[in-house]
Motif scaffolding. Structure first.
Motif, PDB file in Angstrom:
ATOM      1  N   GLY A  91       0.806  -1.214   0.000  1.00 46.74           N
ATOM      2  CA  GLY A  91       0.000   0.000   0.000  1.00 46.74           C
ATOM      3  C   GLY A  91       0.839   1.264   0.000  1.00 46.74           C
ATOM      4  O   GLY A  91       0.567   2.204  -0.743  1.00 46.74           O
ATOM      5  N   ILE A  92       1.882   1.277   0.835  1.00 45.57           N
ATOM      6  CA  ILE A  92       2.747   2.458   0.906  1.00 45.57           C
ATOM      7  C   ILE A  92       3.513   2.640  -0.408  1.00 45.57           C
ATOM      8  O   ILE A  92       3.673   3.762  -0.891  1.00 45.57           O
ATOM      9  CB  ILE A  92       3.709   2.339   2.095  1.00 45.57           C
ATOM     10  N   LEU A  93       3.965   1.535  -0.973  1.00 45.47           N
ATOM     11  CA  LEU A  93       4.664   1.619  -2.255  1.00 45.47           C
ATOM     12  C   LEU A  93       3.726   2.146  -3.335  1.00 45.47           C
ATOM     13  O   LEU A  93       4.116   2.970  -4.171  1.00 45.47           O
ATOM     14  CB  LEU A  93       5.216   0.244  -2.642  1.00 45.47           C
ATOM     15  N   TRP A  94       2.479   1.702  -3.292  1.00 52.03           N
ATOM     16  CA  TRP A  94       1.490   2.175  -4.273  1.00 52.03           C
ATOM     17  C   TRP A  94       1.250   3.667  -4.122  1.00 52.03           C
ATOM     18  O   TRP A  94       1.189   4.410  -5.103  1.00 52.03           O
ATOM     19  CB  TRP A  94       0.180   1.409  -4.106  1.00 52.03           C
ATOM     20  N   GLY A 116       9.936  -0.429   6.181  1.00 51.82           N
ATOM     21  CA  GLY A 116      11.178  -0.381   5.407  1.00 51.82           C
ATOM     22  C   GLY A 116      11.763  -1.757   5.178  1.00 51.82           C
ATOM     23  O   GLY A 116      12.198  -2.099   4.066  1.00 51.82           O
ATOM     24  N   ILE A 117      11.772  -2.561   6.223  1.00 57.58           N
ATOM     25  CA  ILE A 117      12.299  -3.926   6.107  1.00 57.58           C
ATOM     26  C   ILE A 117      11.479  -4.735   5.118  1.00 57.58           C
ATOM     27  O   ILE A 117      12.014  -5.465   4.262  1.00 57.58           O
ATOM     28  CB  ILE A 117      12.313  -4.606   7.489  1.00 57.58           C
ATOM     29  N   GLN A 118      10.147  -4.588   5.210  1.00 55.12           N
ATOM     30  CA  GLN A 118       9.262  -5.351   4.331  1.00 55.12           C
ATOM     31  C   GLN A 118       9.412  -4.902   2.886  1.00 55.12           C
ATOM     32  O   GLN A 118       9.386  -5.719   1.960  1.00 55.12           O
ATOM     33  CB  GLN A 118       7.813  -5.200   4.789  1.00 55.12           C
ATOM     34  N   SER A 127      12.967   5.312   4.556  1.00 54.81           N
ATOM     35  CA  SER A 127      14.364   5.734   4.724  1.00 54.81           C
ATOM     36  C   SER A 127      14.596   7.131   4.182  1.00 54.81           C
ATOM     37  O   SER A 127      15.387   7.897   4.734  1.00 54.81           O
ATOM     38  CB  SER A 127      15.310   4.750   4.036  1.00 54.81           C
ATOM     39  N   ILE A 128      13.892   7.474   3.096  1.00 57.77           N
ATOM     40  CA  ILE A 128      14.061   8.803   2.489  1.00 57.77           C
ATOM     41  C   ILE A 128      13.455   9.870   3.385  1.00 57.77           C
ATOM     42  O   ILE A 128      14.014  10.962   3.551  1.00 57.77           O
ATOM     43  CB  ILE A 128      13.411   8.843   1.087  1.00 57.77           C
ATOM     44  N   MET A 129      12.298   9.555   3.988  1.00 60.19           N
ATOM     45  CA  MET A 129      11.698  10.485   4.947  1.00 60.19           C
ATOM     46  C   MET A 129      12.692  10.832   6.044  1.00 60.19           C
ATOM     47  O   MET A 129      12.909  12.006   6.364  1.00 60.19           O
ATOM     48  CB  MET A 129      10.466   9.839   5.583  1.00 60.19           C
ATOM     49  N   GLY A 130      13.286   9.801   6.644  1.00 58.60           N
ATOM     50  CA  GLY A 130      14.228  10.019   7.734  1.00 58.60           C
ATOM     51  C   GLY A 130      15.480  10.734   7.284  1.00 58.60           C
ATOM     52  O   GLY A 130      15.989  11.633   7.964  1.00 58.60           O
ATOM     53  N   PHE A 131      16.010  10.352   6.118  1.00 58.82           N
ATOM     54  CA  PHE A 131      17.244  10.937   5.589  1.00 58.82           C
ATOM     55  C   PHE A 131      17.086  12.444   5.379  1.00 58.82           C
ATOM     56  O   PHE A 131      17.877  13.254   5.876  1.00 58.82           O
ATOM     57  CB  PHE A 131      17.611  10.245   4.280  1.00 58.82           C
ATOM     58  N   VAL A 132      16.039  12.829   4.651  1.00 54.66           N
ATOM     59  CA  VAL A 132      15.811  14.242   4.350  1.00 54.66           C
ATOM     60  C   VAL A 132      15.519  15.028   5.629  1.00 54.66           C
ATOM     61  O   VAL A 132      16.097  16.092   5.878  1.00 54.66           O
ATOM     62  CB  VAL A 132      14.651  14.393   3.350  1.00 54.66           C
ATOM     63  N   ARG A 151      16.167   6.077  -3.364  1.00 59.34           N
ATOM     64  CA  ARG A 151      15.826   4.856  -2.634  1.00 59.34           C
ATOM     65  C   ARG A 151      17.062   4.280  -1.953  1.00 59.34           C
ATOM     66  O   ARG A 151      18.190   4.558  -2.355  1.00 59.34           O
ATOM     67  CB  ARG A 151      15.241   3.819  -3.586  1.00 59.34           C
ATOM     68  N   THR A 152      16.828   3.502  -0.913  1.00 63.02           N
ATOM     69  CA  THR A 152      17.910   2.766  -0.251  1.00 63.02           C
ATOM     70  C   THR A 152      17.744   1.284  -0.533  1.00 63.02           C
ATOM     71  O   THR A 152      16.654   0.812  -0.855  1.00 63.02           O
ATOM     72  CB  THR A 152      17.890   2.996   1.278  1.00 63.02           C
ATOM     73  N   PHE A 153      18.849   0.532  -0.357  1.00 59.54           N
ATOM     74  CA  PHE A 153      18.845  -0.887  -0.706  1.00 59.54           C
ATOM     75  C   PHE A 153      19.140  -1.795   0.485  1.00 59.54           C
ATOM     76  O   PHE A 153      19.090  -3.017   0.357  1.00 59.54           O
ATOM     77  CB  PHE A 153      19.848  -1.150  -1.832  1.00 59.54           C
ATOM     78  N   VAL A 154      19.482  -1.217   1.602  1.00 55.91           N
ATOM     79  CA  VAL A 154      19.604  -1.973   2.848  1.00 55.91           C
ATOM     80  C   VAL A 154      18.892  -1.174   3.918  1.00 55.91           C
ATOM     81  O   VAL A 154      18.764   0.048   3.827  1.00 55.91           O
ATOM     82  CB  VAL A 154      21.076  -2.217   3.267  1.00 55.91           C
ATOM     83  N   GLN A 155      18.398  -1.872   4.934  1.00 60.28           N
ATOM     84  CA  GLN A 155      17.669  -1.211   6.008  1.00 60.28           C
ATOM     85  C   GLN A 155      18.589  -0.991   7.196  1.00 60.28           C
ATOM     86  O   GLN A 155      19.324  -1.888   7.598  1.00 60.28           O
ATOM     87  CB  GLN A 155      16.474  -2.067   6.439  1.00 60.28           C
TER      88      GLN A 155
END
Length: 454
Positions: A264-267, A300-302, A314-319, A391-395
């Protein structure tokens, strides 16, 4: 009452003056009702602490989780909280944050180490000639698996601890879900009932559901089992019921729910990302304040497990973290007192590296101009990140400048690292300038303490 806990309560103006208690990454946050009742001299004498609005953070170097749990237990805080607070939406949000925090905060170091070590392994394999089947690569992968794949064990332990059960029972259930006997596919049925074959590695929701079932079973059996038999019979019966219920019903349900949330979040991100990501970046600091950021870890893990990357949490937190750091540095520059300037500079640098609590609570929260500047930077940088699909590739935890290697793709590509660097530059420049301009225009740009140089 424990002497240490008694000192905390007395310094905060007794129990009636305490509004809320929650676990932080560095100690315990206690919100008070009346500042005049707080004995700051006693706090200064007995504790290391930081004041953040109407909240005191007591810093603890050792045994923080144990002290926190003892504080809740000795004050019977769950019952006190029910009496003190009306059960409105805010109450339930705070309750959720207070529950989630102690579950996820203790495992953040494992997430950080696991994520970083996997990124380092990918870097060495792709660019420095280290063979994938080498001992070094296998060792780093083992650390990653211990950090992230074993999450059900850690979450089982911390959830049981939060529910005031024997934590080892939660860990036992977590290991069952990822242990070799189950993952090998040998448990296909139980007395003719089909056991779904689900990969619970790095999952979180299934073990939490299982531990909750264990909690209620424990309470029920405690009432009916004679005291002379409780020591060995109660845990045996709890496990005998919990294990099949978790493997057959709760685990698959939790895994399915996690998948739906991730999908859902990805959508939403794919469909409305142009608008959604900037908004998410702007509200992320307040999610941290409410403890909701810890609940984003499973998503994020899922996402990484389902699609191979994480374009959202991860992008939310990074920014957001970088914007908080930049705004704090702008505030520090406006301060006349060298000691306060130095302290806030350290807060800002720490936030740029991914740890924002000191900056947000100790510097930004009482300065509306700074919060506006942070939001402006987060919105613009989040928009850029959304347009270019960052995007990130590891959590891992604590996204910031020290976690740039999370953006290295699975083939060793640096495209998203470059996008992350540009995003970070935008976040720093815009947040810093916006905050500096807003502070300059405001007549209340600096607190009385800063003007006096205290």
């Amino acid at each position: 009452m424990n002497e240490y806990i008694n000192k905390i309560v007395i310094a905060l103006g007794e129990l009636d003056n305490i509004k809320n208690i929650k676990r932080s990454s560095r100690g315990i946050n206690i919100t008070y009702s009346n500042k005049n009742l707080v004995d700051f001299e006693k706090l200064e004498r007995d504790f290391y602490w930081i004041e953040k609005g109407d909240e005191i953070e007591i810093l603890l170097k050792e045994n923080a989780d144990q002290i926190y749990q003892n504080l809740l237990t000795e004050l019977d805080w769950d019952n006190v909280k029910i009496k003190k607070h009306k059960k409105d939406i805010k109450y339930y949000v705070n309750s959720f944050g207070n529950f989630v925090g102690p579950i996820f905060v203790p495992i953040i170091p494992a997430l950080i180490v696991g994520g970083l070590i996997l990124a380092i392994r990918n870097l060495l394999v792709n660019y420095f000639g280290v063979a994938m089947d080498s001992g070094a690569a296998y060792m780093m992968n083992a650390v990653f698996e211990a950090g992230l794949s074993a999450l059900p064990i850690y979450i089982g332990y911390t959830t049981a601890d939060k529910l005031k059960m024997q934590p080892i029972m939660g860990a036992l259930l977590g290991f069952l879900l990822i242990g070799s006997t189950y993952t090998s596919g040998n448990i296909t049925d139980l007395f003719g009932i089909i056991v779904p074959q689900v990969n619970y590695s790095s999952s979180i929701v299934p073990v939490i559901l299982g531990v909750f079932l264990m909690y209620y079973l424990d309470k029920g059996f405690d009432r009916i089992i004679p005291k002379s038999l409780k020591f060995f019979l109660k845990p045996l019966l709890v496990i005998m019921v919990t294990v099949p219920m978790t493997l057959i019903i709760l685990g698959p349900i939790g895994n399915t729910l996690s998948g739906y949330v991730a999908t859902g979040i990805l959508w939403v991100n794919d469909s409305f990302g142009f608008i959604a990501q900037p908004i998410l970046c702007m509200i992320y600091p307040y999610m941290v304040m409410l403890g909701l950021d810890k609940a984003l870890s499973p998503i994020g893990i899922q996402l990484i497990a389902e699609v191979g990357y994480n374009p959202v949490t991860s992008i939310m937190g990074f920014v957001s973290n970088i914007c908080i750091g930049a705004s704090t540095l702008a505030i520090a520059r406006s301060m006349k007192d060298p000691e306060k300037r130095g302290m806030n500079n350290s807060f800002g640098i720490t936030a740029l590296c991914g740890v924002t609590e000191p900056a947000f609570y100790g510097c930004l929260l009482l300065r509306p101009e700074a919060l506006k500047g942070t939001a402006i930077g987060a919105g613009i940088a989040g928009l850029f990140a959304s347009i270019f699909g960052l995007r990130t590739f590891v959590q891992g935890g604590c996204p910031g400048l020290l976690t740039l290697i999370f953006f290295i793709d699975n083939n060793g590509g640096f495209y998203y690292v470059m996008i992350a660097l540009i995003t970070a530059a935008i976040a720093i420049v815009i947040s810093y300038i916006a905050t500096a301009v807003l502070i300059k225009k405001s007549k209340k740009n600096i607190s009385i303490q800063d003007i006096k140089g205290e």
